[in-house]
Design an enzyme around this catalytic site. Sequence first.
Site, PDB file in Angstrom:
ATOM      1  N   GLU A 152       0.828  -1.208   0.000  1.00  0.00           N
ATOM      2  CA  GLU A 152       0.000   0.000   0.000  1.00  0.00           C
ATOM      3  C   GLU A 152       0.863   1.260   0.000  1.00  0.00           C
ATOM      4  O   GLU A 152       0.453   2.302  -0.525  1.00  0.00           O
ATOM      5  CB  GLU A 152      -0.944  -0.002   1.206  1.00  0.00           C
ATOM      6  CG  GLU A 152      -2.009  -1.086   1.189  1.00  0.00           C
ATOM      7  CD  GLU A 152      -3.024  -0.924   0.069  1.00  0.00           C
ATOM      8  OE1 GLU A 152      -3.288   0.231  -0.340  1.00  0.00           O
ATOM      9  OE2 GLU A 152      -3.551  -1.952  -0.411  1.00  0.00           O
ATOM     10  N   HIS A 307       3.968 -10.620  17.263  1.00  0.00           N
ATOM     11  CA  HIS A 307       4.693 -11.804  17.722  1.00  0.00           C
ATOM     12  C   HIS A 307       6.102 -11.851  17.141  1.00  0.00           C
ATOM     13  O   HIS A 307       7.048 -12.276  17.821  1.00  0.00           O
ATOM     14  CB  HIS A 307       3.942 -13.079  17.361  1.00  0.00           C
ATOM     15  CG  HIS A 307       4.571 -14.306  17.947  1.00  0.00           C
ATOM     16  ND1 HIS A 307       5.473 -15.092  17.246  1.00  0.00           N
ATOM     17  CD2 HIS A 307       4.470 -14.848  19.182  1.00  0.00           C
ATOM     18  CE1 HIS A 307       5.877 -16.075  18.027  1.00  0.00           C
ATOM     19  NE2 HIS A 307       5.289 -15.955  19.204  1.00  0.00           N
ATOM     20  N   LYS A 348       9.859 -12.494  26.587  1.00  0.00           N
ATOM     21  CA  LYS A 348       9.873 -11.593  25.435  1.00  0.00           C
ATOM     22  C   LYS A 348      10.037 -10.134  25.858  1.00  0.00           C
ATOM     23  O   LYS A 348      10.448  -9.295  25.057  1.00  0.00           O
ATOM     24  CB  LYS A 348       8.590 -11.778  24.626  1.00  0.00           C
ATOM     25  CG  LYS A 348       8.471 -13.181  24.028  1.00  0.00           C
ATOM     26  CD  LYS A 348       7.105 -13.431  23.425  1.00  0.00           C
ATOM     27  CE  LYS A 348       7.007 -14.861  22.881  1.00  0.00           C
ATOM     28  NZ  LYS A 348       5.648 -15.184  22.388  1.00  0.00           N
TER      29      LYS A 348
END
Length: 361
Positions: A152, A307, A348
Amino acid sequence: MASQEAVEKEKPIQKIPDIITNSVLVESVRLPENTPKVEGFNFNNWNSSSPDSSFYSLLNSYANMGFQATSFHKACEEIHKMLDWDLSQVPYNNESEADELQDPNVRKSIKTKIFLGYTSNLISSGLRETLCWLAQHNQIQCIVTTAGGIEEDFIKCMAPTYIGEFDKVHGPTLRQNGINRIGNLYVPNSNYCLFEDWIMPILDEMLKNQIESKNTKIYTPSDMIRLMGERINDPRSVYYWCYKNNIPVFCPAITDGSIGDMVYMHSYKNPGLMIDIAGDIRKINDLAMGSRGKTGMIILGGGVVKHHICNANLMRNGADFGVLVNTAQEFDGSDAGARPDEAKSWGKIKSDSTAVKVYAE
């Protein structure tokens, strides 16, 4: 006698039963003296002769406004921490650090490595110009997005996206007229035809280089995006500036969109092109692990971009800073809905991080 007993029975209770006072009027424990009080911005204090300072005061007042306004303020503070940190704030360790890091100027130059993630709708929207500014001025060191978040951007260099309506025009009617709808945005199908004309020669070039190298030159998605950023040669493009400033852009699901359609059609016209996704997982994980300072995550949206960034930072036992912005809830177990605390359980995000989630679009 009986009537007197009835009157006595009807007399109102003069004392509130203990069960009510114990349940409703529970005694409050005094909160600490420094507990912030809920208070919004007083527009009577707006200074029209100094709108910059007034805007700053307005945004600063979000801290005590409550709900997501307070979360937004915390997110701003977290980003300031990312931008303000450098290695000079940490004493030199001669047992674990290289000799060159003794130099105060070298330590000052090592900043937080910021991973920016966003979904394709942000590029489709007017936020593209903000993301472009960040890349142009080297405010981030890595981008992760979706296929739509790549294509885009390039398509907007060829033809505009238009403001439409969420529900004013029936979907089948738009289909008959060759108009695609993204929320309340309209994208003419002709835009994708222009994109096809532009990208096909690039895919031909990639295949030619691959064949001439006897398959030793196989483009990763980030290589492909860098090549497209070079070829577009348009300062309105996010990925033009990523090419100019050597900012790696990762798109693990690069075939999940119009780019995938083009790769599919190209496989009929000029078969044999390969794209190396394994090379990019090595590259992004090494980027996180190789950081000599701290890392920060700014993730706008959920799904694969969230993620992918979190998992790369797992390789270094977690990011030091984090701002997550999306509307997803955690009750369904989705990664998009996961709060920073859940990410900490996976390693994380670092356990002592002050990472923030803002429930907003």
